[in-house]
Design a protein around this motif. Structure first.
Motif, PDB file in Angstrom:
ATOM      1  N   ILE A  22     -43.047  13.961 -58.994  1.00  0.00           N
ATOM      2  CA  ILE A  22     -41.681  13.723 -58.484  1.00  0.00           C
ATOM      3  C   ILE A  22     -41.759  13.164 -57.054  1.00  0.00           C
ATOM      4  O   ILE A  22     -41.063  12.204 -56.705  1.00  0.00           O
ATOM      5  N   ALA A  23     -42.626  13.758 -56.222  1.00  0.00           N
ATOM      6  CA  ALA A  23     -42.739  13.321 -54.818  1.00  0.00           C
ATOM      7  C   ALA A  23     -43.192  11.860 -54.756  1.00  0.00           C
ATOM      8  O   ALA A  23     -42.645  11.062 -54.000  1.00  0.00           O
ATOM      9  N   ARG A  24     -44.179  11.504 -55.574  1.00  0.00           N
ATOM     10  CA  ARG A  24     -44.679  10.121 -55.589  1.00  0.00           C
ATOM     11  C   ARG A  24     -43.584   9.136 -55.978  1.00  0.00           C
ATOM     12  O   ARG A  24     -43.417   8.088 -55.367  1.00  0.00           O
ATOM     13  N   ARG A  25     -42.840   9.499 -57.024  1.00  0.00           N
ATOM     14  CA  ARG A  25     -41.814   8.566 -57.515  1.00  0.00           C
ATOM     15  C   ARG A  25     -40.672   8.458 -56.521  1.00  0.00           C
ATOM     16  O   ARG A  25     -40.136   7.379 -56.288  1.00  0.00           O
ATOM     17  N   ALA A  26     -40.304   9.587 -55.885  1.00  0.00           N
ATOM     18  CA  ALA A  26     -39.235   9.534 -54.870  1.00  0.00           C
ATOM     19  C   ALA A  26     -39.709   8.713 -53.667  1.00  0.00           C
ATOM     20  O   ALA A  26     -38.930   7.951 -53.083  1.00  0.00           O
ATOM     21  N   ALA A  27     -40.990   8.842 -53.327  1.00  0.00           N
ATOM     22  CA  ALA A  27     -41.522   8.088 -52.177  1.00  0.00           C
ATOM     23  C   ALA A  27     -41.591   6.589 -52.471  1.00  0.00           C
ATOM     24  O   ALA A  27     -41.649   5.778 -51.554  1.00  0.00           O
ATOM     25  N   ASN A  28     -41.570   6.234 -53.755  1.00  0.00           N
ATOM     26  CA  ASN A  28     -41.527   4.817 -54.142  1.00  0.00           C
ATOM     27  C   ASN A  28     -40.114   4.246 -54.036  1.00  0.00           C
ATOM     28  O   ASN A  28     -39.942   3.034 -53.973  1.00  0.00           O
ATOM     29  N   ILE A  29     -39.131   5.130 -54.091  1.00  0.00           N
ATOM     30  CA  ILE A  29     -37.737   4.678 -54.061  1.00  0.00           C
ATOM     31  C   ILE A  29     -37.203   4.642 -52.632  1.00  0.00           C
ATOM     32  O   ILE A  29     -36.535   3.698 -52.229  1.00  0.00           O
ATOM     33  N   GLY A  90     -36.458  17.652 -59.492  1.00  0.00           N
ATOM     34  CA  GLY A  90     -37.020  17.249 -60.778  1.00  0.00           C
ATOM     35  C   GLY A  90     -36.389  18.066 -61.895  1.00  0.00           C
ATOM     36  O   GLY A  90     -36.050  19.237 -61.703  1.00  0.00           O
ATOM     37  N   LEU A  91     -36.227  17.452 -63.059  1.00  0.00           N
ATOM     38  CA  LEU A  91     -35.734  18.184 -64.234  1.00  0.00           C
ATOM     39  C   LEU A  91     -36.789  18.126 -65.314  1.00  0.00           C
ATOM     40  O   LEU A  91     -37.206  17.042 -65.717  1.00  0.00           O
ATOM     41  N   ARG A  92     -37.242  19.310 -65.760  1.00  0.00           N
ATOM     42  CA  ARG A  92     -38.293  19.327 -66.784  1.00  0.00           C
ATOM     43  C   ARG A  92     -37.715  19.334 -68.187  1.00  0.00           C
ATOM     44  O   ARG A  92     -38.184  18.662 -69.070  1.00  0.00           O
ATOM     45  N   ALA A  93     -36.717  20.159 -68.385  1.00  0.00           N
ATOM     46  CA  ALA A  93     -36.195  20.343 -69.745  1.00  0.00           C
ATOM     47  C   ALA A  93     -34.743  20.775 -69.639  1.00  0.00           C
ATOM     48  O   ALA A  93     -34.237  21.049 -68.557  1.00  0.00           O
ATOM     49  N   VAL A  94     -34.102  20.870 -70.784  1.00  0.00           N
ATOM     50  CA  VAL A  94     -32.693  21.282 -70.810  1.00  0.00           C
ATOM     51  C   VAL A  94     -32.543  22.637 -70.127  1.00  0.00           C
ATOM     52  O   VAL A  94     -31.553  22.907 -69.445  1.00  0.00           O
ATOM     53  N   LEU A 119     -34.651  13.523 -60.935  1.00  0.00           N
ATOM     54  CA  LEU A 119     -35.634  12.658 -61.578  1.00  0.00           C
ATOM     55  C   LEU A 119     -36.214  13.429 -62.764  1.00  0.00           C
ATOM     56  O   LEU A 119     -36.599  14.596 -62.606  1.00  0.00           O
ATOM     57  N   PRO A 120     -36.278  12.794 -63.932  1.00  0.00           N
ATOM     58  CA  PRO A 120     -36.868  13.502 -65.069  1.00  0.00           C
ATOM     59  C   PRO A 120     -38.382  13.620 -64.869  1.00  0.00           C
ATOM     60  O   PRO A 120     -39.031  12.650 -64.486  1.00  0.00           O
ATOM     61  N   THR A 121     -38.897  14.795 -65.100  1.00  0.00           N
ATOM     62  CA  THR A 121     -40.342  15.006 -64.973  1.00  0.00           C
ATOM     63  C   THR A 121     -41.089  14.155 -65.992  1.00  0.00           C
ATOM     64  O   THR A 121     -40.638  14.028 -67.129  1.00  0.00           O
ATOM     65  N   SER A 122     -42.186  13.556 -65.580  1.00  0.00           N
ATOM     66  CA  SER A 122     -42.964  12.755 -66.532  1.00  0.00           C
ATOM     67  C   SER A 122     -43.439  13.647 -67.679  1.00  0.00           C
ATOM     68  O   SER A 122     -43.721  14.839 -67.481  1.00  0.00           O
ATOM     69  N   GLU A 123     -43.531  13.008 -68.849  1.00  0.00           N
ATOM     70  CA  GLU A 123     -43.770  13.741 -70.101  1.00  0.00           C
ATOM     71  C   GLU A 123     -44.888  14.788 -70.006  1.00  0.00           C
ATOM     72  O   GLU A 123     -44.726  15.931 -70.390  1.00  0.00           O
ATOM     73  N   GLY A 124     -46.022  14.362 -69.454  1.00  0.00           N
ATOM     74  CA  GLY A 124     -47.195  15.233 -69.447  1.00  0.00           C
ATOM     75  C   GLY A 124     -47.055  16.478 -68.592  1.00  0.00           C
ATOM     76  O   GLY A 124     -47.891  17.381 -68.658  1.00  0.00           O
ATOM     77  N   TYR A 125     -46.014  16.547 -67.777  1.00  0.00           N
ATOM     78  CA  TYR A 125     -45.889  17.678 -66.849  1.00  0.00           C
ATOM     79  C   TYR A 125     -44.736  18.616 -67.197  1.00  0.00           C
ATOM     80  O   TYR A 125     -44.470  19.573 -66.477  1.00  0.00           O
TER      81      TYR A 125
END
Ligand code: COA
Length: 161
Positions: A22-29, A90-94, A119-125
């Motif tokens: 989540i931190a990486r993706r937010a830092a990209n935005i 981050g949101l992992r699941a419902v 931000l939706p959590t990437s699938e693997g996490y």
């Protein structure tokens, strides 16, 4: 007010690959991201505030636009002090939704000018949680691919020293 700035808060006890994603993706935005480590979040912490902040710092060392701060008191007060207008979560699941949604509503009640972005959590996490990692590690399970190497070392220090 800084439109280029966002705050990613959490207890980070400890930081996991899910948080890092989540931190990486937010830092990209955003041009600048503050990862805000809560001193108290109502949880029983394994790591001290300084230890949690240090583990976050070591984990994001390759991200030049990420700053690590600790905070106490209301998140909205801290975010206002920084001048940011955006909180990242981050949101992992419902199952995360109800808690995250009510927290974002309370935060926007307290500070209507601050928006929460999910931000939706990437699938693997999506199956990772800090408490599950601590429990599995304590019971001898392999959690090496779900946490940064410095966190694995810190867990060894907590449980084997
Ligand atoms: N991938 C994998 N796991 C994730 C994840 C992701 N992307 N995002 C969160 N998680 C997990 C964490 O590992 C953690 O697991 P745990 O519950 O087993 O410990 C859990 O989801 C959430 O922890 P974290 O992301 O560290 O945040 P938090 O929910 O503990 O943080 C605060 C809550 C600090 C943001 C909130 O308590 C707060 O704002 N406190 C300040 C006081 C305040 O203003 N209160 C009013 C709020 S309305």
């Amino acid at each position: 007010m800084h439109r280029h700035l966002a705050v990613y808060p959490g207890s980070f006890d400890p930081i996991t690959c899910g948080h890092l994603d989540i931190a990486r993706r937010a830092a990209n935005i955003f041009e600048h991201l503050i990862v805000a480590v809560a001193e108290h979040s109502g949880k029983n912490m394994l790591f001290s505030t300084d230890e949690r902040a240090e583990l976050v710092r070591a984990s994001v060392a390759d991200l030049p636009n990420v700053e690590i701060r600790t905070f106490s008191g209301l998140l909205t007060d801290f975010v206002r002090q920084t001048g940011a207008r955006v909180i990242i979560r981050g949101l992992r699941a419902v199952s995360d939704f109800e808690y995250e949604f009510s927290m974002s509503l309370m935060n926007s009640h307290l500070a209507p000018e601050i928006e929460t972005m999910f931000l939706p959590t990437s699938e693997g996490y999506s199956f990772i949680s800090s408490s599950m990692i601590k429990e599995v590690y304590r019971l001898g399970g392999d959690v090496g691919d779900t946490i940064p190497p410095c966190v694995l070392q810190a867990l060894a220090g907590k449980y084997h020293s």
